[in-house]
Write a protein that holds these residues in place. Structure first.
Motif, PDB file in Angstrom:
ATOM      1  N   UNK A  29       0.845  -1.190   0.000  1.00 48.20           N
ATOM      2  CA  UNK A  29       0.000   0.000   0.000  1.00 48.20           C
ATOM      3  C   UNK A  29       0.882   1.243   0.000  1.00 48.20           C
ATOM      4  N   UNK A  30       0.382   2.294  -0.600  1.00 49.15           N
ATOM      5  CA  UNK A  30       1.030   3.606  -0.529  1.00 49.15           C
ATOM      6  C   UNK A  30       0.104   4.526   0.248  1.00 49.15           C
ATOM      7  N   UNK A  31       0.674   5.317   1.138  1.00 46.95           N
ATOM      8  CA  UNK A  31      -0.115   6.295   1.894  1.00 46.95           C
ATOM      9  C   UNK A  31       0.503   7.669   1.651  1.00 46.95           C
ATOM     10  N   UNK A  32      -0.355   8.618   1.272  1.00 46.65           N
ATOM     11  CA  UNK A  32       0.069   9.973   0.952  1.00 46.65           C
ATOM     12  C   UNK A  32      -0.458  10.927   2.017  1.00 46.65           C
ATOM     13  N   UNK A  33       0.402  11.777   2.529  1.00 46.94           N
ATOM     14  CA  UNK A  33      -0.008  12.872   3.415  1.00 46.94           C
ATOM     15  C   UNK A  33       0.025  14.149   2.603  1.00 46.94           C
ATOM     16  N   UNK A  34      -1.100  14.808   2.503  1.00 40.52           N
ATOM     17  CA  UNK A  34      -1.184  16.012   1.676  1.00 40.52           C
ATOM     18  C   UNK A  34      -1.984  17.090   2.386  1.00 40.52           C
ATOM     19  N   UNK A  35      -1.845  18.307   1.896  1.00 43.58           N
ATOM     20  CA  UNK A  35      -2.626  19.425   2.423  1.00 43.58           C
ATOM     21  C   UNK A  35      -2.937  20.390   1.286  1.00 43.58           C
ATOM     22  N   UNK A  36      -3.992  21.153   1.493  1.00 42.73           N
ATOM     23  CA  UNK A  36      -4.392  22.169   0.525  1.00 42.73           C
ATOM     24  C   UNK A  36      -4.792  23.421   1.297  1.00 42.73           C
ATOM     25  N   UNK A  37      -4.194  24.549   0.948  1.00 42.44           N
ATOM     26  CA  UNK A  37      -4.570  25.847   1.493  1.00 42.44           C
ATOM     27  C   UNK A  37      -5.360  26.567   0.404  1.00 42.44           C
ATOM     28  N   UNK A  38      -6.521  27.113   0.776  1.00 41.62           N
ATOM     29  CA  UNK A  38      -7.343  27.733  -0.245  1.00 41.62           C
ATOM     30  C   UNK A  38      -8.020  29.001   0.261  1.00 41.62           C
ATOM     31  N   UNK A  39      -8.240  29.892  -0.676  1.00 43.64           N
ATOM     32  CA  UNK A  39      -9.056  31.077  -0.479  1.00 43.64           C
ATOM     33  C   UNK A  39     -10.138  30.983  -1.545  1.00 43.64           C
ATOM     34  N   UNK A  40     -11.397  30.954  -1.128  1.00 45.35           N
ATOM     35  CA  UNK A  40     -12.493  30.773  -2.063  1.00 45.35           C
ATOM     36  C   UNK A  40     -12.773  32.046  -2.849  1.00 45.35           C
ATOM     37  N   UNK A  41     -13.366  31.894  -4.033  1.00 43.51           N
ATOM     38  CA  UNK A  41     -13.696  33.083  -4.830  1.00 43.51           C
ATOM     39  C   UNK A  41     -14.652  34.015  -4.092  1.00 43.51           C
ATOM     40  N   UNK A  42     -14.560  35.304  -4.426  1.00 39.29           N
ATOM     41  CA  UNK A  42     -15.413  36.314  -3.806  1.00 39.29           C
ATOM     42  C   UNK A  42     -15.886  37.267  -4.901  1.00 39.29           C
ATOM     43  N   UNK A  43     -17.165  37.585  -4.864  1.00 43.00           N
ATOM     44  CA  UNK A  43     -17.742  38.493  -5.849  1.00 43.00           C
ATOM     45  C   UNK A  43     -18.189  39.757  -5.115  1.00 43.00           C
ATOM     46  N   UNK A  44     -17.754  40.916  -5.623  1.00 44.25           N
ATOM     47  CA  UNK A  44     -18.105  42.192  -5.001  1.00 44.25           C
ATOM     48  C   UNK A  44     -18.572  43.176  -6.065  1.00 44.25           C
ATOM     49  N   UNK A  45     -19.138  44.274  -5.617  1.00 44.54           N
ATOM     50  CA  UNK A  45     -19.547  45.317  -6.548  1.00 44.54           C
ATOM     51  C   UNK A  45     -19.908  46.576  -5.791  1.00 44.54           C
ATOM     52  N   UNK A  46     -20.030  47.666  -6.524  1.00 46.09           N
ATOM     53  CA  UNK A  46     -20.364  48.946  -5.910  1.00 46.09           C
ATOM     54  C   UNK A  46     -20.992  49.847  -6.958  1.00 46.09           C
TER      55      UNK A  46
END
Length: 115
Positions: free
Chosen positions: A68-85
């Motif tokens: 078996x292979x075991x992978x340790x991984x991580x993901x850092x994310x900033x989600x999309x943002x919609x703005x307006x004025x």
């Protein structure tokens, strides 16, 4: 909210739930330097909260019996943002596409011997 650097005064609403995952925030403001009054809005998601969020996980993959292979991984994310004025000098519609940075931190080979 008062921002002395930009000479802005804004009144913002609480985040208003639109769906289970989306929230809308609206506000009205005045810029004393340009003598402009306008409103702005922001559509955000509740997934991950504000700022950078992180997922850490270990995933196993069986290659064949006894290996078996075991992978340790991580993901850092900033989600999309919609703005307006409107009336503030900012764009009527603006989208930040977000960011994803993933890394593979560890790979383990697990050998098992049948007894």
């Amino acid at each position: 909210m008062y921002e002395p650097i930009h000479q802005d005064v804004r009144v913002l609403s609480k985040k208003i739930p639109v769906t289970k995952f989306l929230s809308l925030q609206v506000g009205i403001g005045h810029n004393f330097q340009s003598h402009a009054t306008g409103w702005n809005w922001k559509l955000t998601t509740c997934l991950g909260g504000d700022g950078i969020s992180r997922i850490q996980n270990k995933t196993s993959l069986g290659l064949f019996p006894g290996m078996d292979l075991r992978f340790g991984w991580r993901a850092d994310y900033v989600l999309p943002e919609i703005t307006g004025a409107l009336g503030t000098g900012e764009p009527l519609f603006n989208m930040n596409s977000g960011r994803l940075q993933a890394s593979l931190d560890r790979v383990e080979a697990i050998l098992t011997h049948p007894s």
